[in-house]
Design a protein around this motif. Sequence first.
Motif, PDB file in Angstrom:
ATOM      1  N   THR A  90      47.658   3.155  82.197  1.00 35.79           N
ATOM      2  CA  THR A  90      48.562   3.184  82.677  1.00 35.79           C
ATOM      3  C   THR A  90      50.104   4.033  82.220  1.00 35.79           C
ATOM      4  OG1 THR A  90      49.849   3.157  84.960  1.00 35.79           O
ATOM      5  CG2 THR A  90      49.713   1.083  83.390  1.00 35.79           C
ATOM      6  N   CYS A 144      48.650   4.803  87.581  1.00 33.81           N
ATOM      7  CA  CYS A 144      47.129   4.748  87.893  1.00 33.81           C
ATOM      8  C   CYS A 144      46.687   5.334  88.600  1.00 33.81           C
ATOM      9  CB  CYS A 144      45.900   4.800  86.149  1.00 33.81           C
ATOM     10  SG  CYS A 144      46.364   2.995  86.495  1.00 33.81           S
ATOM     11  N   HIS A 145      46.622   4.028  89.793  1.00 30.16           N
ATOM     12  CA  HIS A 145      46.780   4.181  91.235  1.00 30.16           C
ATOM     13  C   HIS A 145      46.335   5.158  91.785  1.00 30.16           C
ATOM     14  CE1 HIS A 145      46.065  -0.397  89.908  1.00 30.16           C
ATOM     15  NE2 HIS A 145      45.539  -0.062  89.086  1.00 30.16           N
ATOM     16  N   ILE A 175      51.853   0.741  90.296  1.00 33.33           N
ATOM     17  CA  ILE A 175      50.917   1.546  89.294  1.00 33.33           C
ATOM     18  C   ILE A 175      51.016   3.421  89.522  1.00 33.33           C
ATOM     19  CG2 ILE A 175      49.417   0.745  87.517  1.00 33.33           C
ATOM     20  CD1 ILE A 175      51.047  -1.290  87.907  1.00 33.33           C
ATOM     21  N   TYR A 235      44.439   9.802  84.735  1.00 31.80           N
ATOM     22  CA  TYR A 235      43.683   9.350  86.549  1.00 31.80           C
ATOM     23  C   TYR A 235      43.679   9.547  87.567  1.00 31.80           C
ATOM     24  CZ  TYR A 235      48.419   8.591  85.189  1.00 31.80           C
ATOM     25  OH  TYR A 235      49.549   7.999  84.203  1.00 31.80           O
ATOM     26  N   ASN A 237      55.171   0.816  86.815  1.00 32.84           N
ATOM     27  CA  ASN A 237      55.733   3.030  87.311  1.00 32.84           C
ATOM     28  C   ASN A 237      57.151   2.478  87.362  1.00 32.84           C
ATOM     29  OD1 ASN A 237      56.435   5.459  86.590  1.00 32.84           O
ATOM     30  ND2 ASN A 237      55.291   5.367  88.559  1.00 32.84           N
TER      31      ASN A 237
END
Length: 338
Positions: free
Chosen positions: A153, A200-201, A198, A168, A130
């Motif tokens: 992601t 999605c994290h 990231i 997510y 990202n």
Amino acid sequence: MATMKEIAELAGVSRGTVDRVLNKRGAVNPKTEEKILEIARALEYKPNRAGIALAAQKRKYRFGIVMFGQNNPFFDDVKKGFNERIRELEEYNCTVLFKSTSDFGVTDQLEAIDQLVNEGINALAIAPQNDGRIADKINELFEAGIPTVTFNTDIENSKRIAYVGSDYYKCGQTAAGLMNLMTHDDVHIGIINGSSKILCHTERIAGFKACLGNYSNMKIADYFENHDDDFTSYELTKEMLEKHPEINAVFFAAGGTHGGCKAILASGRKDIKVITFDKIETTVEMMKKGIVSATICQEPHIQGSLPLKILFDYLTTGELPAVEKYFTKVEIRILENI
């Protein structure tokens, strides 16, 4: 049903010009292109599937895939989805070029994309960092006629045509809800994330924290990032449990789960409730050992197979996907249904 010939007559152009616009085969004056597309939409033009197959075989499309997670076994199942779709695309004379990069290297991803472009790809599927530089590259590719679909992601501020993966934020909320159901009294939580680079994290963590506001007895005791590395995860989890003996729940928001779970196992703490993601072999092992309480799955096979289908359909029909985000199912697994 409308034909290219009819569209050409209404637009006052040749059938070849209509073909180039609808199948993205070459440069056409923007005003002419828009006029042709408006007529095609008004007539509800649908391309002939047999013609699509023939055209694809002649074009010999090349698809590029860029994926991180070299040390994350979750992506093994994503690759199975890719391989299944690749076998189908081979029937249309399509080829797929694959690049695997370091887990969190923006430069590595940019270099991989440039290599694929130099090898003549027509479309790109990527699990992106990202980062604005990656977004700029995706935008550059789109303007050059090379569409991108993100998987697993997503990335902000880019012209990717679709995303395939889990919601997510909802997954983070689900993890918090599960934690509430599986615990009681005061809950002190250790959060172990992959990387703030990231999306999605970070969104899983955001969803988790937002949901914690509903439960006054649940508090975050510590947080760290392991970069999806099992060795780092083991050391930092061990340190976290020693520093915060009050921790009685752990949320693994990304990879490196096995290393962290081994640290919990070594501590002898059987009272800790652990929530993870994905049904990989080592997570199932830790579930059977009583360490992992529940894991949230995200259909990795679809994350591999669907992006290539979306890209193929876009290249052959010129039509954008019906939706921008294709969310996979949020599936909860416990020992009894693993």
